[in-house]
Motif scaffolding. Sequence first.
Motif, PDB file in Angstrom:
ATOM      1  N   ALA A   1       0.832  -1.199   0.000  1.00 16.01           N
ATOM      2  CA  ALA A   1       0.000   0.000   0.000  1.00 16.01           C
ATOM      3  C   ALA A   1       0.870   1.253   0.000  1.00 16.01           C
ATOM      4  N   GLY A   2       0.572   2.177  -0.914  1.00 16.82           N
ATOM      5  CA  GLY A   2       1.290   3.434  -0.988  1.00 16.82           C
ATOM      6  C   GLY A   2       2.562   3.401  -1.807  1.00 16.82           C
ATOM      7  N   ALA A   3       3.013   2.211  -2.216  1.00 13.85           N
ATOM      8  CA  ALA A   3       4.215   2.105  -3.038  1.00 13.85           C
ATOM      9  C   ALA A   3       3.895   2.496  -4.480  1.00 13.85           C
ATOM     10  N   THR A   4       4.927   2.860  -5.231  1.00 10.65           N
ATOM     11  CA  THR A   4       4.729   3.276  -6.615  1.00 10.65           C
ATOM     12  C   THR A   4       5.677   2.532  -7.541  1.00 10.65           C
ATOM     13  N   GLN A   5       5.197   2.232  -8.758  1.00 12.42           N
ATOM     14  CA  GLN A   5       6.023   1.632  -9.795  1.00 12.42           C
ATOM     15  C   GLN A   5       5.638   2.213 -11.140  1.00 12.42           C
TER      16      GLN A   5
ATOM     17  N   ALA B   1      15.642   2.161 -23.882  1.00 13.62           N
ATOM     18  CA  ALA B   1      15.849   0.951 -23.089  1.00 13.62           C
ATOM     19  C   ALA B   1      14.577   0.632 -22.311  1.00 13.62           C
ATOM     20  N   ALA B   2      14.454  -0.617 -21.879  1.00 15.26           N
ATOM     21  CA  ALA B   2      13.377  -0.989 -20.963  1.00 15.26           C
ATOM     22  C   ALA B   2      13.765  -0.510 -19.571  1.00 15.26           C
ATOM     23  N   ARG B   3      12.828   0.074 -18.869  1.00 21.47           N
ATOM     24  CA  ARG B   3      13.135   0.657 -17.555  1.00 21.47           C
ATOM     25  C   ARG B   3      11.917   0.572 -16.664  1.00 21.47           C
ATOM     26  N   SER B   4      12.143   0.290 -15.379  1.00 26.14           N
ATOM     27  CA  SER B   4      11.090   0.418 -14.379  1.00 26.14           C
ATOM     28  C   SER B   4      11.692   1.049 -13.141  1.00 26.14           C
ATOM     29  N   TRP B   5      10.948   1.934 -12.507  1.00 22.59           N
ATOM     30  CA  TRP B   5      11.450   2.633 -11.333  1.00 22.59           C
ATOM     31  C   TRP B   5      10.307   2.888 -10.352  1.00 22.59           C
ATOM     32  N   GLY B   6      10.654   3.060  -9.094  1.00 23.22           N
ATOM     33  CA  GLY B   6       9.639   3.297  -8.079  1.00 23.22           C
ATOM     34  C   GLY B   6      10.213   3.213  -6.684  1.00 23.22           C
ATOM     35  N   SER B   7       9.328   3.075  -5.692  1.00 19.67           N
ATOM     36  CA  SER B   7       9.766   3.054  -4.301  1.00 19.67           C
ATOM     37  C   SER B   7       8.669   2.498  -3.400  1.00 19.67           C
TER      38      SER B   7
ATOM     39  N   PRO C   1      14.426   1.148  -0.521  1.00 18.31           N
ATOM     40  CA  PRO C   1      13.724   2.442  -0.539  1.00 18.31           C
ATOM     41  C   PRO C   1      13.423   2.938  -1.949  1.00 18.31           C
ATOM     42  N   GLU C   2      14.398   2.790  -2.863  1.00 17.95           N
ATOM     43  CA  GLU C   2      14.228   3.277  -4.230  1.00 17.95           C
ATOM     44  C   GLU C   2      14.818   2.261  -5.204  1.00 17.95           C
TER      45      GLU C   2
END
Length: 288
Positions: free
Chosen positions: A118-122, A151-157, A275-276
């Motif tokens: 809950a509250g995480a982002t991607q 490029a393929a990329r995914s990011w979040g926290s 964390p990130e």
Amino acid sequence: MKNRIFLHGLNLALCGLAVAAFVACGDDGGEGSGGAGGGSGSTTSGSVSSTTTTTGTTDPTTTTTTSSSSAASTSATTGTGGGPQSIELIDDMEDNDNAILAEGGRVGYWYTFNDETAGATQNPPPDPEGTGETPFTMTELAPARGQSTTAARSWGSGFETWGAGFGFDLNSPEGTKAAYDASTYTGITFWAKVGAGSVKSATVMISDPGTDTAGTVCTTECDKWQKTLALTEEWQQFTIPFAELKQGGWGTPAGTEQIDATQLYSIQFQVGVAPEFDLYIDDLGFYN
């Protein structure tokens, strides 16, 4: 053109893997998978052929690439330590859609997945309903990696259970995931890096009948064949033989000593609890 991404939040986890100060630990399961019509987005991509010569295992600034309309294959040397002699690209990401290259009988579509904290982002976000409103898209590179511009990329926290990841199925026409025969290849090769502030570790995972719900061995604790990588903010090329992949040791045993390369289902990249995260993958292929 269909643009649909589908998330099956089942059976994906990692445990007992550590690189430097990072440990990726899995829950009881959570698995991402996708395919046209019943998985990730469906976009048709044309065939691409490229020949590349690189001069090291970091970002090449003297890469030479030529293209034609024949099969996607690359000849490469990687300097000291050796490397793949021939590469058949699965995706070079340059067409900027969510489909892998339509070569060698492969049909697959990029998707993301996570532990649903809950509250995480991607980003790009998973699309559980398969509506196509948020299809996976490639990221423009600034600066470019030689002649590679995306490029393929995914990011979040914020993920706190087992983490998040992205990947694709190798053979999923019209939403039905099927096995793909990669036994003529030695393994996979790709370029990878992380963004500033990101955890500096990720795990590449490949599934077969003993480690995928599409097989007959595991149903809830599918412990994929995997290898954890130490990453930096500089591009590195990774060349991983199938024989080096091991199960994580937390889930259902595959029943075999090594991955069954005659029946592969998916290739995925996962980061654990951190964390990130900000993970880039480029020029992914099978090699000999």
